[in-house]
Scaffold this motif. Structure first.
Motif, PDB file in Angstrom:
ATOM      1  N   GLY A  38      31.656  81.108 -25.940  1.00  0.00           N
ATOM      2  CA  GLY A  38      31.573  82.486 -25.463  1.00  0.00           C
ATOM      3  C   GLY A  38      32.479  83.409 -26.244  1.00  0.00           C
ATOM      4  N   THR A  42      30.477  86.126 -28.761  1.00  0.00           N
ATOM      5  CA  THR A  42      30.598  87.517 -28.325  1.00  0.00           C
ATOM      6  C   THR A  42      31.517  88.304 -29.247  1.00  0.00           C
ATOM      7  N   LEU A  67      26.593  88.595 -24.148  1.00  0.00           N
ATOM      8  CA  LEU A  67      27.172  87.771 -23.085  1.00  0.00           C
ATOM      9  C   LEU A  67      26.082  87.208 -22.186  1.00  0.00           C
ATOM     10  N   VAL A  68      25.173  88.074 -21.725  1.00  0.00           N
ATOM     11  CA  VAL A  68      24.119  87.625 -20.806  1.00  0.00           C
ATOM     12  C   VAL A  68      23.184  86.630 -21.495  1.00  0.00           C
ATOM     13  N   ALA A  71      25.077  83.310 -22.096  1.00  0.00           N
ATOM     14  CA  ALA A  71      25.302  82.565 -20.866  1.00  0.00           C
ATOM     15  C   ALA A  71      24.021  81.921 -20.368  1.00  0.00           C
ATOM     16  N   THR A 168      30.720  82.735 -19.865  1.00  0.00           N
ATOM     17  CA  THR A 168      30.976  84.116 -19.444  1.00  0.00           C
ATOM     18  C   THR A 168      32.460  84.449 -19.481  1.00  0.00           C
TER      19      THR A 168
END
Length: 244
Positions: A38, A42, A67-68, A71, A168
């Protein structure tokens, strides 16, 4: 590794405890690696967009989208992977149950033989096998022969949720840093924060895997810095070319 097993109702407990600890460490290591993914992915996105534009809204939108998407991808991948593993384990357990039903004597001899291979003498191995078979034949064979605990099969939903949460949490660091820090310092503060976070995740994963932490930290930080450098260069080139 040889585990001494004494006959009685608690035979095999040391190995079960070791397996439980190993499983918890594997989950923890997976969480650290998920957070690491993550952070890197990101950070690469937001730094790349920051290279193309100083528009805070554009950076936030790109970071949240990354991020979405990341994840969900992590969760889906973990769900598929663990589901496949669970299906395989259940198939092995069904096969073992059939063998125990169709040929219990041979299965008892096989279990005793496995304990002999672990260092017990023939008489003690047979007695241990008989007692464990009387208590729970399938669990006894699954543990020693297959390395599976029928009562603790990994849940795909738990694995997917844990992977999503870990990713996340890792992704929030670069996203919040580059969003909240003033424009003049956001790039360097984000790079520094990401480097520190990657050093921590590299150190943690190495310690959990009983590996030397020094090289793991260097590799982790260097990989993250390289990813940000490349995406920043690409973002700068795209931004310049498009007149941003």
């Amino acid at each position: 590794m040889t585990t001494d097993v004494e006959p009685g109702p608690h035979a095999g407990e040391p190995k079960q405890h070791e397996q439980g600890l190993a499983q918890r460490l594997n989950w923890l290591r997976a969480g650290v690696l998920g957070a690491n993914d993550g952070i890197v992915s990101t950070a690469g996105i937001v730094v790349g967009v920051a290279g193309a534009t100083t528009d805070r809204a554009a950076i936030v939108v790109a970071g949240v989208a990354g991020l979405v998407a990341g994840a969900m991808s992590m969760a889906a991948g973990e769900y598929v992977s663990v589901s496949t593993q669970r299906d395989s384990e259940q198939a092995l357990l069904r096969q073992e149950a059939r063998e125990l039903r169709d040929d219990p004597e041979d299965e008892l001899a096989e279990l005793a033989g496995l304990y002999v291979e672990r260092g017990l003498d023939d008489e003690l191995a047979l007695e241990v096998a008989r007692q464990l078979t009387a208590k729970d034949a399938l669990a006894a064979h699954a543990e020693v022969e297959l390395g599976i605990d029928p009562d603790e099969l990994t849940s795909p939903w738990h694995a997917a949720g844990a992977s999503m949460v870990a990713f996340t949490l890792g992704a929030l660091l670069p996203l919040l840093t580059i969003t909240l820090v003033p424009a003049g310092a956001r790039l360097w503060v984000t790079v520094a924060a990401v480097a520190v976070a990657l050093a921590l995740t590299g150190f943690s994963s190495a310690r959990l895997g009983h590996a030397p932490p020094g090289r793991a930290v260097v590799r982790n930080v260097a990989g993250g810095l390289l990813a940000m450098a490349v995406t920043y260069a690409v973002g700068s080139a795209v931004g310049t070319g498009s007149g941003l």
